[in-house]
Enzyme design. Structure first.
Site, short mmCIF file in Angstrom:
data_model
loop_
_atom_site.label_atom_id
_atom_site.label_comp_id
_atom_site.label_asym_id
_atom_site.label_seq_id
_atom_site.Cartn_x
_atom_site.Cartn_y
_atom_site.Cartn_z
N GLU A 147 2.12 4.78 -2.68
CA GLU A 147 2.03 5.51 -3.94
C GLU A 147 3.38 6.10 -4.30
OE1 GLU A 147 -0.35 5.84 -1.55
OE2 GLU A 147 -1.82 4.62 -2.61
N LEU A 173 0.85 -1.19 0.00
CA LEU A 173 0.00 0.00 0.00
C LEU A 173 0.89 1.25 0.00
CD1 LEU A 173 -3.09 0.38 2.37
CD2 LEU A 173 -1.95 2.27 1.21
N HIS A 181 -12.73 10.19 -2.43
CA HIS A 181 -12.83 9.23 -3.54
C HIS A 181 -13.59 9.85 -4.70
CE1 HIS A 181 -11.92 6.41 -0.28
NE2 HIS A 181 -11.60 5.52 -1.19
N GLN A 202 -5.18 3.30 -7.02
CA GLN A 202 -6.45 2.62 -6.77
C GLN A 202 -7.63 3.59 -6.96
OE1 GLN A 202 -7.05 0.34 -2.93
NE2 GLN A 202 -6.85 -1.25 -4.49
N PHE A 203 -7.45 4.80 -6.45
CA PHE A 203 -8.36 5.90 -6.74
C PHE A 203 -7.47 7.11 -7.01
CE2 PHE A 203 -11.03 3.04 -4.44
CZ PHE A 203 -12.29 3.19 -5.01
N ALA A 204 -7.92 7.98 -7.91
CA ALA A 204 -7.10 9.12 -8.28
C ALA A 204 -6.71 9.95 -7.06
CB ALA A 204 -7.85 10.00 -9.28
N ASP A 205 -7.62 10.01 -6.09
CA ASP A 205 -7.37 10.84 -4.91
C ASP A 205 -6.04 10.49 -4.23
OD1 ASP A 205 -10.51 11.92 -4.20
OD2 ASP A 205 -10.27 10.13 -5.43
N PHE A 206 -5.67 9.20 -4.27
CA PHE A 206 -4.47 8.77 -3.54
C PHE A 206 -3.18 9.19 -4.24
CE2 PHE A 206 -7.61 5.34 -2.30
CZ PHE A 206 -8.03 6.05 -1.18
#
Ligand code: TPP
Ligand code: MG
Lengths: 324, 383
Positions: free
Chosen positions: A60, A58, A127, A82-86
Site C-alpha cells: 500500500e 501486495l 475488513h 483492496q479493502f479500505a482497512d489496508f
C-alpha cells in the site's frame, strides 16, 4: 432502460475517464485480468493494457508513493485499496506526502484513492472499518463518500478530473444492492456539495453512504408519527458544504448526525462542533449522534448488527430528538 | 574505512574514461557545494541558523551520479544531496564563465535558466524567505522544482526518510508509461534503507523493470546508529539480488568510479533493463546535524580517519595527474565558488520574509475542491 448498480457505476466512471484522458491509469492489487476483489475494474485491463491497469505487488505505502510520483509526472493515477482497512499501511504516504505537497510547493497531485469500506458483512475487525475521519482530519485531502450509483459515477469522474488527491469511499454493502437508471453521456457530480435528499421541517439528519439509506428509512417511520425529517447526504465530507447544512439547521432547529464509523472523534463530532459554533441561536435541542459503538467490528454477524447504527437506532434517536 | 564493507568496483579502465569537460564541471560543482556547506556550518556554529545537515564528504557521490543524467530525467533528493541539486539546476558555464570554455556548455545548459537567479532562490529557501521555492512554508531541501522546459524535474524530500523512494519509483513508472527513455535517480541514506518503503519500492521497481537508480549514501552512521546496528548483510547492494535488480557498491569518494557506475546504470535503465541499487561508501565527515553532539560519540581515531578521507583534495590530485588542473586553477575554482555562494547567501540573509498570508495559502490546487474549501470556515473562532 436497464438499471446500473453502484459497482457498475464505478466501473463506468473508470472506463469513461480512461477513454477521455490517456493520462488516467489504474493501480491496485489483483485489479488487472481479475478485475479487483469486487470486480470494479473488470474488463478494463483487456481494453487499456498493462501500462494503464497495473497489478501491484501486495503493498500500500509503496503503491501510494508511486502514484504520487506518477501524478507529479503529470499522470492521473486511480488507486484501489483492496479493502479500505489496508489503507492504514499507506497512511504515512497519504497524510505526509500526498496531502501536503500542494501546500508545500504548489505541485498539483491529481490522484484518487478508492476505498471499498464498511461493515454489514460479518467480515470482522479488519475488513469492516469506516476510516473517513482519519483523512478528514488532514488538510489537503478531499474526502468523499457517495451513496447512490449516480453520485458514484458523477463523483468518481469529478474526482479523477480534479487536480487534488481525493479519498473516495465506496460502501461494499451498496455495491450490488443500490441500483438506478442512469443517463447516458458525461454525468458529473460536483465535489464539495451536499444534497438535500428528502426535505422536511422538524429535524435535520446529516449522513452519507450506507447510513444515508438507513436514515431515509427512519425518516419514513417518523413521517408516520407526523414528524417531518430533512435528510442531507453530505457526499463530500472535506471540504464541507456548510452552507447547505446550516440552511437546513436554521430551518429545523434540530440535528442528528448518523455515521457508521465509531463515535468518539468521528466525523460527527466535527459536524456537531460546527453546528454548535455557528447555529446555536437556532437550536431547539442537543445535536445528537448515532454511530458505531467504540469497538472494533465483531466477526459474528449478530454481534456486528448489535453495534451497527441501523434504521431502528436512528428511528429511536429521531423520536427522542423530536420531543425537544 | 573502519568497516569490512569495502568497495568492490575496479578502477575505471581507459575505455570508461570520463571526459575532461565533465571533470572540470564536477570540480567547480564540488567547490560550490563545499562553499555552501562551509557558509551554513559557520552560521550554525554561531547560532544564526537553527540546524544544519552537512553534505561534506558526499560531493563525489551526489555530483558524480547527477552528472550522468540528461535533460528531463527525474531527480529525487534527501538531506545531503545539495551536490545533485546544483548539478541538475545550474548552467555552471554561465554561473562561472571565467572557469569554462564555450565548448564546455552542454545541450542541457541551453535549456537551463539564469543560474544565479536559481541559486538565490535556493538560498532564500534555506532561510524561509519569500523568494524561496516554498515561500517560507517548508524547510531547506523540502521542495521540488518541476520545470520540464528547463529539463529539470526535481522532487525534494519530506522529513519521513524512506518515503521518497516509492515516489522516485513512480517517476520512473511514468517514464515507462510515456514510452520515453527518461530515468529517475533517487538518493537515500543507509539508515533509511531499513524502512519498509525501501523494500516496497525496490520490489516494485524489480517487478516492473523500472528505470530507477537508487543511490545509497552509506556514511557509516544514521544519527548515532552505526552500521552494525542498522543491518546485518555484508553490503546493502547485496539486497539488489533479492529484488531482481542490478546492485553495486563503489567507493563514493572516487568521482570516476561513481560516475562510471552511474553511467552504466543509466544505460541499463534507458535500454529497458531495469533498476539499479548503487551503494556509495562514504566516510562520516560531520555529525548528524551541526552541533548536536552526534559526532563526538564516534571514537576520535575513527573520526580522524574519516576526516583524512576528504574527497576534494583527492579529486584535485587526480585532476593534476590528468593535467586538467594545477594548483593555481584549483585555487581559482575554489575562490570563484566561494564568492558566488557568498553573494547568494548575503542576498538571502537580507531577503524579505513572506507575507503572513502565505501561512493561510490554499491546500488545494485550483478547481471545484479548492473553491469548496475556500467557502468553508477553516479558522477557529477567536473573536
Ligand atoms: C521515518 C523517519 N524516522 C526517523 C527520522 C529521524 N531521523 C532524521 S535523520 C535520521 C538518520 C538518517 O540516517 P541516514 O539515512 O543514514 O542518513 P544520513 O543522515 O546518515 O545521511 C533519523 C533517524 C526521520 N527523519 N524519518
Ligand atoms: Mg547515514
Amino acid at each position: 432502460m436497464a438499471e446500473t448498480t453502484y459497482l457498475d457505476a464505478i466501473r463506468r466512471a473508470l472506463g469513461e475517464e480512461m477513454e477521455r484522458d490517456a493520462g488516467v491509469f489504474l493501480m491496485g492489487q489483483d485489479i488487472a485480468a481479475f478485475g479487483g476483489a469486487f470486480r470494479a475494474s473488470k474488463g478494463l485491463y483487456e481494453k487499456f493494457g498493462r501500462l494503464r491497469v497495473i497489478n501491484t505487488p501486495l503493498m500500500e505505502s509503496g503503491a501510494i508513493g508511486a502514484a504520487l510520483g506518477a501524478a507529479l509526472a503529470g499522470h492521473r493515477p486511480v488507486l484501489e485499496m483492496q479493502f479500505a482497512d489496508f489503507v492504514s499501511c499507506g497512511f504515512n504516504q497519504i497524510v505526509n506526502n500526498v496531502a501536503k505537497t500542494y501546500y508545500r510547493w504548489e505541485a498539483p497531485v491529481p490522484m484518487v484513492i478508492r476505498l471499498p469500506f464498511g461493515g454489514g458483512a460479518g467480515a470482522g475487525p479488519f475488513h469492516s472499518q469506516s476510516p473517513e475521519a482519519w483523512f478528514a482530519h488532514t488538510p489537503g485531502l478531499c474526502v468523499v463518500a457517495p451513496s447512490t450509483p449516480r453520485d458514484a459515477l458523477g463523483m468518481l469522474k469529478s474526482a479523477i478530473r480534479d487536480p487534488n488527491p481525493v479519498i473516495f469511499l465506496e460502501h461494499r454493502f451498496l455495491y450490488r444492492r443500490e441500483k438506478e437508471e442512469l443517463p447516458e453521456g458525461d454525468v458529473l457530480t460536483p465535489l464539495g456539495k451536499a444534497r438535500v435528499v428528502r426535505s422536511g421541517t422538524d429535524v435535520t439528519v446529516l449522513s452519507w453512504s450506507w447510513t444515508l439509506h438507513e436514515s431515509l428509512a427512519a425518516a419514513d417511520e417518523l413521517a408516520k408519527d407526523g414528524v417531518s425529517v430533512e435528510v442531507i447526504d453530505l457526499r463530500t465530507l472535506s471540504p464541507l458544504d456548510e452552507e447547505t447544512i446550516f440552511a437546513s439547521v436554521r430551518k429545523t432547529s434540530k440535528v442528528l448526525v448518523v455515521h457508521e464509523a465509531t463515535l468518539t472523534a468521528g466525523f460527527g463530532a466535527e459536524l456537531a462542533a460546527r453546528v454548535g459554533e455557528q447555529c446555536v441561536e437556532w437550536l431547539d435541542g442537543p445535536v445528537r449522534r448515532v454511530a458505531y459503538a467504540d469497538r472494533p467490528s465483531p466477526y459474528n454477524k449478530k454481534l456486528e448488527q448489535r453495534l451497527l447504527p441501523g434504521r431502528e437506532r436512528i428511528t429511536r434517536a429521531l423520536r427522542a430528538l423530536a420531543r425537544y | 574505512m573502519a568497516t569490512s564493507k569495502t568497495p568492490n568496483a575496479a578502477a575505471p579502465s581507459a575505455a570508461e574514461a570520463v571526459a575532461p569537460a565533465v571533470l572540470r564541471r564536477a570540480h567547480f560543482l564540488m567547490h560550490l557545494s563545499r562553499a555552501w556547506d562551509s557558509r551554513f556550518e559557520a552560521m550554525a556554529r554561531v547560532g544564526r541558523i537553527g540546524r544544519w545537515y552537512s553534505a561534506v564528504g558526499n560531493e563525489c557521490t551526489t555530483i558524480g551520479t547527477a552528472l550522468a543524467l540528461g535533460a528531463g530525467d527525474a531527480l529525487s533528493t534527501v538531506h545531503r544531496d545539495l551536490g545533485a541539486v546544483l548539478t541538475t539546476y545550474l548552467d555552471a558555464t554561465r554561473l562561472a564563465p571565467t572557469l569554462f570554455d564555450a565548448a564546455d556548455a552542454t545541450a542541457w545548459d541551453a535549456l537551463r535558466p539564469d543560474p544565479s537567479a536559481l541559486l538565490d532562490r535556493l538560498a532564500s529557501q534555506v532561510f524561509g524567505r519569500r523568494e524561496g521555492f516554498t515561500r517560507g512554508v517548508d524547510r531547506s531541501f523540502h521542495y521540488g522544482l518541476l520545470r520540464p522546459e528547463w529539463g529539470i524535474r526535481h522532487v525534494g524530500m519530506i522529513s519521513h526518510l524512506g518515503s521518497m523512494i516509492p515516489v522516485a519509483s513512480g517517476l520512473a513508472l511514468a517514464a515507462v508509461q510515456d514510452h520515453t527513455d527518461r530515468v529517475a535517480l533517487g538518493f537515500i541514506g543507509e539508515g533509511a534503507t531499513s524502512q519498509g518503503d525501501f523494500h516496497e519500492a525496490l520490489n516494485f521497481a524489480g517487478v516492473m523493470k523500472l528505470p530507477l537508480i537508487l543511490v545509497v549514501e552509506n556514511n557509516q552512521y544514521a544519527f548515532s546508529t552505526p552500521l552494525s546496528e542498522q543491518y546485518a548483510c555484508a553490503r546493502l547492494s547485496d539486497r539488489a539480488a533479492g529484488y531482481g535488480i542490478a546492485g553495486e557498491t563503489v567507493d563514493g569518494l572516487d568521482f570516476e568510479a561513481v560516475h562510471v557506475a552511474m553511467r552504466a546504470a543509466v544505460a541499463r535503465a534507458r535500454a529497458g533493463d531495469g533498476a539499479t541499487l548503487l551503494e556509495c561508501m562514504l566516510p562520516r565527515m560531520r555529525g548528524h546535524a551541526e552541533g548536536d553532539g552526534s559526532y563526538e560519540l564516534i571514537p576520535p581515531a575513527e573520526r580522524e580517519g574519516y576526516l583524512a578521507m576528504d574527497p576534494l583534495p583527492r579529486f584535485e590530485a587526480r585532476l593534476a595527474a590528468l593535467g586538467l588542473a594545477d594548483a593555481a586553477r584549483c585555487a581559482k575554482v575554489q575562490e570563484t565558488a566561494k564568492a558566488i555562494i557568498e553573494d547568494a547567501v548575503e542576498r538571502a540573509i537580507v531577503g524579505a520574509d513572506p507575507s503572513l498570508d502565505e501561512a493561510l495559502r490554499p491546500v488545494f490546487a485550483p478547481g471545484e475542491v479548492a473553491e469548496a474549501f475556500a467557502r468553508m470556515s477553516t479558522e477557529v473562532f477567536d473573536g
